[in-house]
Design a protein around this motif. Structure first.
Motif, PDB file in Angstrom:
ATOM      1  N   TRP A  81       0.840  -1.206   0.000  1.00  0.00           N
ATOM      2  CA  TRP A  81       0.000   0.000   0.000  1.00  0.00           C
ATOM      3  C   TRP A  81       0.877   1.259   0.000  1.00  0.00           C
ATOM      4  O   TRP A  81       0.599   2.214  -0.711  1.00  0.00           O
ATOM      5  CB  TRP A  81      -0.911   0.013   1.229  1.00  0.00           C
ATOM      6  CG  TRP A  81      -2.206  -0.688   0.998  1.00  0.00           C
ATOM      7  CD1 TRP A  81      -2.567  -1.908   1.451  1.00  0.00           C
ATOM      8  CD2 TRP A  81      -3.312  -0.198   0.244  1.00  0.00           C
ATOM      9  NE1 TRP A  81      -3.818  -2.224   1.037  1.00  0.00           N
ATOM     10  CE2 TRP A  81      -4.312  -1.168   0.279  1.00  0.00           C
ATOM     11  CE3 TRP A  81      -3.556   0.971  -0.477  1.00  0.00           C
ATOM     12  CZ2 TRP A  81      -5.526  -1.032  -0.353  1.00  0.00           C
ATOM     13  CZ3 TRP A  81      -4.760   1.122  -1.115  1.00  0.00           C
ATOM     14  CH2 TRP A  81      -5.739   0.119  -1.045  1.00  0.00           C
ATOM     15  N   MET A  82       1.914   1.239   0.822  1.00  0.00           N
ATOM     16  CA  MET A  82       2.800   2.402   0.899  1.00  0.00           C
ATOM     17  C   MET A  82       3.511   2.636  -0.439  1.00  0.00           C
ATOM     18  O   MET A  82       3.601   3.769  -0.901  1.00  0.00           O
ATOM     19  CB  MET A  82       3.824   2.220   2.011  1.00  0.00           C
ATOM     20  CG  MET A  82       4.742   3.394   2.173  1.00  0.00           C
ATOM     21  SD  MET A  82       3.898   4.853   2.755  1.00  0.00           S
ATOM     22  CE  MET A  82       4.714   5.115   4.280  1.00  0.00           C
ATOM     23  N   LEU A 113       1.112   4.164  -2.863  1.00  0.00           N
ATOM     24  CA  LEU A 113       0.858   5.584  -2.611  1.00  0.00           C
ATOM     25  C   LEU A 113       2.023   6.448  -3.030  1.00  0.00           C
ATOM     26  O   LEU A 113       1.845   7.594  -3.462  1.00  0.00           O
ATOM     27  CB  LEU A 113       0.551   5.796  -1.128  1.00  0.00           C
ATOM     28  CG  LEU A 113      -0.781   5.230  -0.639  1.00  0.00           C
ATOM     29  CD1 LEU A 113      -0.862   5.338   0.883  1.00  0.00           C
ATOM     30  CD2 LEU A 113      -1.948   5.944  -1.295  1.00  0.00           C
ATOM     31  N   VAL A 114       3.235   5.935  -2.897  1.00  0.00           N
ATOM     32  CA  VAL A 114       4.420   6.697  -3.244  1.00  0.00           C
ATOM     33  C   VAL A 114       4.608   6.775  -4.760  1.00  0.00           C
ATOM     34  O   VAL A 114       4.990   7.805  -5.300  1.00  0.00           O
ATOM     35  CB  VAL A 114       5.675   6.094  -2.569  1.00  0.00           C
ATOM     36  CG1 VAL A 114       6.932   6.744  -3.088  1.00  0.00           C
ATOM     37  CG2 VAL A 114       5.573   6.240  -1.064  1.00  0.00           C
TER      38      VAL A 114
END
Length: 143
Positions: free
Chosen positions: A137-138, A141-142
């Motif tokens: 997920w991170m 998002l990045v």
């Protein structure tokens, strides 16, 4: 479009400088506003830039955020004095490889500052690298 690009840049450089993101946004807005009010030049540092963030890291770490305002005011006064005395012409003496090295060094500093965002606290209270779904997920998002 410049203002939209300034927001993530200000937040990223706030992380590098070790201050809250809102402080980075306020400082970037004030520097841009003052530069435009007194007639900025294309080569002036007038926003949340790596040059300011890298210098501010040591200042904030040693003296705290309260000295950040005084340092920004002093930097502005030095820029005004350099403009009055027409010292901008001396930047031609800095070789191009030195400028490239500075920019590449900033990229490395920003990258290393962002790595801390990929650590989470485990059950024992220790920091560890993200794993599994949280990491994906991170990264989503990045990217």
């Amino acid at each position: 479009t410049v203002a939209l690009a300034l927001v993530p840049e200000a937040v990223a450089f706030a992380f590098v400088a070790g201050v809250e993101p809102m402080i980075g946004l306020y400082a970037a807005f004030m520097m841009g506003l003052i530069t435009s009010a007194i007639g900025g030049r294309p080569g002036m540092i007038s926003g949340a830039t790596g040059a300011m963030a890298v210098v501010m890291v040591a200042l904030v770490a040693q003296h705290g955020v309260q000295y950040l305002f005084a340092a920004v005011i002093l930097a502005g006064l030095l820029q005004i004095m350099c403009g009055i005395f027409k010292l901008g012409k001396f930047i031609r003496l800095v070789p191009y490889p030195v400028m490239l090295g500075f920019v590449n060094g900033l990229a490395i500093v920003i990258f290393l500052a962002q790595l801390g965002q990929f650590k989470v606290t485990n059950a024992a209270g220790e920091l560890q690298w993200m794993e599994g779904t949280l990491l994906y997920w991170m990264l989503g998002l990045v990217a």
